[in-house]
Motif scaffolding. Sequence first.
Motif, PDB file in Angstrom:
ATOM      1  N   VAL A 155     -12.958  27.000  69.014  1.00  0.00           N
ATOM      2  CA  VAL A 155     -12.718  26.519  67.663  1.00  0.00           C
ATOM      3  C   VAL A 155     -11.850  25.268  67.743  1.00  0.00           C
ATOM      4  O   VAL A 155     -10.920  25.195  68.545  1.00  0.00           O
ATOM      5  CB  VAL A 155     -12.001  27.612  66.826  1.00  0.00           C
ATOM      6  CG1 VAL A 155     -11.678  27.116  65.439  1.00  0.00           C
ATOM      7  CG2 VAL A 155     -12.832  28.868  66.759  1.00  0.00           C
ATOM      8  N   LYS A 156     -12.149  24.282  66.886  1.00  0.00           N
ATOM      9  CA  LYS A 156     -11.310  23.088  66.791  1.00  0.00           C
ATOM     10  C   LYS A 156     -10.494  23.231  65.512  1.00  0.00           C
ATOM     11  O   LYS A 156     -11.043  23.359  64.424  1.00  0.00           O
ATOM     12  CB  LYS A 156     -12.159  21.821  66.765  1.00  0.00           C
ATOM     13  CG  LYS A 156     -11.339  20.577  67.004  1.00  0.00           C
ATOM     14  CD  LYS A 156     -12.210  19.391  67.284  1.00  0.00           C
ATOM     15  CE  LYS A 156     -12.553  19.414  68.763  1.00  0.00           C
ATOM     16  NZ  LYS A 156     -13.191  18.210  69.221  1.00  0.00           N
ATOM     17  N   VAL A 157      -9.161  23.244  65.663  1.00  0.00           N
ATOM     18  CA  VAL A 157      -8.243  23.452  64.550  1.00  0.00           C
ATOM     19  C   VAL A 157      -7.483  22.158  64.289  1.00  0.00           C
ATOM     20  O   VAL A 157      -7.032  21.491  65.221  1.00  0.00           O
ATOM     21  CB  VAL A 157      -7.244  24.586  64.888  1.00  0.00           C
ATOM     22  CG1 VAL A 157      -6.295  24.832  63.734  1.00  0.00           C
ATOM     23  CG2 VAL A 157      -7.972  25.844  65.270  1.00  0.00           C
ATOM     24  N   SER A 158      -7.331  21.798  63.023  1.00  0.00           N
ATOM     25  CA  SER A 158      -6.567  20.612  62.657  1.00  0.00           C
ATOM     26  C   SER A 158      -5.109  21.023  62.442  1.00  0.00           C
ATOM     27  O   SER A 158      -4.795  21.772  61.511  1.00  0.00           O
ATOM     28  CB  SER A 158      -7.139  19.993  61.383  1.00  0.00           C
ATOM     29  OG  SER A 158      -6.408  18.838  61.059  1.00  0.00           O
ATOM     30  N   MET A 159      -4.249  20.549  63.371  1.00  0.00           N
ATOM     31  CA  MET A 159      -2.816  20.865  63.292  1.00  0.00           C
ATOM     32  C   MET A 159      -2.017  19.568  63.349  1.00  0.00           C
ATOM     33  O   MET A 159      -2.210  18.764  64.272  1.00  0.00           O
ATOM     34  CB  MET A 159      -2.390  21.738  64.484  1.00  0.00           C
ATOM     35  CG  MET A 159      -2.891  23.148  64.427  1.00  0.00           C
ATOM     36  SD  MET A 159      -2.469  24.111  65.892  1.00  0.00           S
ATOM     37  CE  MET A 159      -0.759  23.747  66.177  1.00  0.00           C
ATOM     38  N   PHE A 160      -1.146  19.380  62.397  1.00  0.00           N
ATOM     39  CA  PHE A 160      -0.251  18.208  62.372  1.00  0.00           C
ATOM     40  C   PHE A 160      -1.037  16.910  62.497  1.00  0.00           C
ATOM     41  O   PHE A 160      -0.627  15.976  63.193  1.00  0.00           O
ATOM     42  CB  PHE A 160       0.796  18.304  63.483  1.00  0.00           C
ATOM     43  CG  PHE A 160       1.477  19.643  63.555  1.00  0.00           C
ATOM     44  CD1 PHE A 160       2.242  20.111  62.493  1.00  0.00           C
ATOM     45  CD2 PHE A 160       1.335  20.447  64.672  1.00  0.00           C
ATOM     46  CE1 PHE A 160       2.849  21.356  62.566  1.00  0.00           C
ATOM     47  CE2 PHE A 160       1.945  21.694  64.745  1.00  0.00           C
ATOM     48  CZ  PHE A 160       2.713  22.148  63.679  1.00  0.00           C
ATOM     49  N   GLY A 161      -2.195  16.859  61.848  1.00  0.00           N
ATOM     50  CA  GLY A 161      -2.994  15.637  61.842  1.00  0.00           C
ATOM     51  C   GLY A 161      -3.802  15.429  63.116  1.00  0.00           C
ATOM     52  O   GLY A 161      -4.404  14.370  63.294  1.00  0.00           O
ATOM     53  N   ARG A 162      -3.832  16.394  64.011  1.00  0.00           N
ATOM     54  CA  ARG A 162      -4.607  16.272  65.256  1.00  0.00           C
ATOM     55  C   ARG A 162      -5.587  17.423  65.376  1.00  0.00           C
ATOM     56  O   ARG A 162      -5.314  18.539  64.965  1.00  0.00           O
ATOM     57  CB  ARG A 162      -3.681  16.318  66.475  1.00  0.00           C
ATOM     58  CG  ARG A 162      -2.782  15.149  66.586  1.00  0.00           C
ATOM     59  CD  ARG A 162      -2.008  15.241  67.872  1.00  0.00           C
ATOM     60  NE  ARG A 162      -1.294  13.997  68.069  1.00  0.00           N
ATOM     61  CZ  ARG A 162      -1.015  13.497  69.221  1.00  0.00           C
ATOM     62  NH1 ARG A 162      -1.343  14.139  70.314  1.00  0.00           N
ATOM     63  NH2 ARG A 162      -0.373  12.361  69.326  1.00  0.00           N
TER      64      ARG A 162
END
Length: 176
Positions: A155-162
């Motif tokens: 899974v690709k998770v968006s964390m802190f703009g990344r």
Amino acid sequence: MAEDRDTEARWYVVHTYSGYENKVAQNLETIVENRRLQELIHEVKVPVELVPDIKDGKEREVERKLFPGYVLVKMVMTDDSWYIVRNTRGVTGFVGPSSKPIPLTDEEVDKLGVDVREVSLDYAVGDNVQIMNGPLEGFIGIVEGIDTDAKKVNVKVSMFGRETPAELDFTQVKPL
């Protein structure tokens, strides 16, 4: 052992004389075939692994028994099935108390990899999923890949703009 115990086939561990595992498995399969007992005894396995072996300077793969002296039997435990397995030549008994063999738990079966279970997922590559537990609990991600053999989902998770990749178990995510 007066009554039939269960109607569901479960995995049981049968103790054999060392070196007789394959012979016991073969004998059991022959008995099941000859007596038409497929509804009672479903499957017989001798767990093995392939290991490299060097002989005369040549490397080759050789089968090695994972549990010497043991055979796994998927069966419906009844008086008849117990009697047939217990009295097969080379069998010394079931693992568990003599009057009541203990079946393997679902967790043990999964760890041993003896039962191939179909996994149905409610999501596919490109779908949004919510992470249900672990350090990323509550985050929403996009499915990048699915590994059914390892029961993992990438899974690709968006964390802190990344965008951050994460590998999770099937049970850790649910579809949105």
